[in-house]
Design an enzyme around this catalytic site. Structure first.
Site, PDB file in Angstrom:
ATOM      1  CG  ASP A  67      -0.299  -0.386   2.519  1.00 62.01           C
ATOM      2  OD1 ASP A  67       0.949  -0.369   2.595  1.00 62.01           O
ATOM      3  OD2 ASP A  67      -1.010  -0.676   3.488  1.00 62.01           O
ATOM      4  CG  ASN A 135      -9.436  -1.054  11.730  1.00 60.43           C
ATOM      5  OD1 ASN A 135      -8.449  -1.651  11.304  1.00 60.43           O
ATOM      6  ND2 ASN A 135      -9.966  -0.017  11.097  1.00 60.43           N
ATOM      7  CG  HIS A 137      -6.233  -1.851   8.628  1.00 59.77           C
ATOM      8  ND1 HIS A 137      -6.431  -0.565   9.104  1.00 59.77           N
ATOM      9  CD2 HIS A 137      -4.892  -2.006   8.576  1.00 59.77           C
ATOM     10  CE1 HIS A 137      -5.264   0.004   9.323  1.00 59.77           C
ATOM     11  NE2 HIS A 137      -4.313  -0.854   9.018  1.00 59.77           N
ATOM     12  CD  GLU A 142      -9.218   1.225   7.440  1.00 60.25           C
ATOM     13  OE1 GLU A 142      -9.201   0.352   8.321  1.00 60.25           O
ATOM     14  OE2 GLU A 142      -8.677   2.352   7.575  1.00 60.25           O
TER      15      GLU A 142
HETATM   16  C1  GLP Z   1      -0.895   0.711   8.504  1.00 61.71           C
HETATM   17  C2  GLP Z   1      -0.475  -0.104   7.279  1.00 61.71           C
HETATM   18  C3  GLP Z   1      -0.657  -1.581   7.515  1.00 61.71           C
HETATM   19  C4  GLP Z   1      -0.005  -1.942   8.832  1.00 61.71           C
HETATM   20  C5  GLP Z   1      -0.734  -1.271   9.960  1.00 61.71           C
HETATM   21  C6  GLP Z   1      -0.133  -1.571  11.318  1.00 61.71           C
HETATM   22  O1  GLP Z   1      -2.229   1.064   8.465  1.00 61.71           O
HETATM   23  N1  GLP Z   1      -1.154   0.238   6.087  1.00 61.71           N
HETATM   24  O2  GLP Z   1      -0.103  -2.302   6.439  1.00 61.71           O
HETATM   25  O3  GLP Z   1      -0.047  -3.327   9.013  1.00 61.71           O
HETATM   26  O4  GLP Z   1      -0.674   0.125   9.749  1.00 61.71           O
HETATM   27  O5  GLP Z   1       0.956  -0.754  11.546  1.00 61.71           O
HETATM   28  P1  GLP Z   1       2.009  -0.926  12.681  1.00 61.71           P
HETATM   29  O6  GLP Z   1       2.832  -2.086  12.298  1.00 61.71           O
HETATM   30  O7  GLP Z   1       2.791   0.348  12.686  1.00 61.71           O
HETATM   31  O8  GLP Z   1       1.252  -1.136  13.923  1.00 61.71           O
END
Ligand code: GLP
Length: 242
Positions: A67, A135, A137, A142
């Site tokens: 992403d 949440n 995702h 989402e």
């Molecule tokens: C973002 C990214 C996800 C990631 C998530 C968790 O929203 N788009 O791909 O898995 O955050 O992030 P973190 O690893 O910083 O908790």
């Protein structure tokens, strides 16, 4: 879904790096699906260390990122393109032409998404690395994202915008409200999936991924329909699993 609970972030990162390195070392043209966020940073550090110490070769590795934010130039330090270079690509011998990150600046975003998905359909991702949002995702898919979704433009939820604001507030900038993300169907086509999570703020999402009914209400539950998923969490993120 094979769930491994490790004692802390370091151990999670080491085990995750082992899974990633196994794919890098044992495929002629390894195809990696990569992720950003705080979860994979330690695993990327382990891969860099291994490259420096053992010379593991990335010249044939091809990567596709999950992403990217909409509207951030790739030179912005919080763009996922910049993140990947800072934490991994600049420190191993991967070829820039083999690196793919969705384009969050395309003039026609939908067309950009289609082009990314067309590219993905020409390959098989050997290993897709994932984190998990608070949440549930995955990528930026989402709750409510259709199971058959492919690369698409996402309006981020209030929760995700709030979660990500920690990176933008110190810069005095607005947190992006949209992103481009591989869809759930794009992710599920991967041969193997590795999801990592750490910290108490992920405990609910990890519990729901493993125990909730399989539904897009918690997108990570969809992974239970994939035949080869490994989940590596630290003790805090795994605290609610029996
Ligand atoms: C973002 C990214 C996800 C990631 C998530 C968790 O929203 N788009 O791909 O898995 O955050 O992030 P973190 O690893 O910083 O908790």
């Amino acid at each position: 879904m094979n769930v491994i609970i490790t004692k802390d972030y370091d151990e999670m990162s080491k085990k995750a790096a082992e899974v990633l390195l196994d794919v890098v070392k044992n495929n002629e043209t390894p195809v990696l699906g990569l992720a950003t966020g705080s979860s994979p940073i330690g695993a990327y550090q382990e891969m860099v260390k291994d490259h420096q110490e053992n010379g593991t070769d990335y010249s044939k590795v091809v990567s596709y990122n999950l992403d990217e934010y909409v509207g951030l130039p790739i030179s912005h330090k919080e763009s996922y393109y910049a993140f990947m270079h800072q934490h991994l690509f600049n420190h191993v011998n991967i070829k820039e032409e083999n690196v793919h990150v969705p384009n969050g600046l395309a003039e026609d975003l939908d067309q950009g998404c289609k082009e990314y998905e067309d590219m993905l359909k020409k390959v098989t991702i050997d290993l897709q690395l994932l984190g998990i949002g608070g949440n549930g995702h995955i990528g930026f898919n989402e709750p409510g994202t259709p199971v058959d979704s492919e690369t698409h433009v996402v309006d981020l939820t209030e929760k995700t915008i709030a979660d990500n604001s920690r990176f933008f507030i110190p810069l005095g900038e607005e947190t992006p409200t949209q992103a481009v993300s591989m869809g759930l169907a794009s992710i599920m086509r991967s041969k193997k999936i590795l999801l990592i999570a750490s910290g108490a703020n992920k405990a609910d999402a990890v519990y729901r991924m493993v125990n909730d009914p399989i539904s897009v209400d918690c997108p990570a539950t969809i992974l239970r329909n994939h035949p080869d998923v490994t989940v590596i969490v630290d003790a805090e993120a795994g605290a609610k699993l029996a």
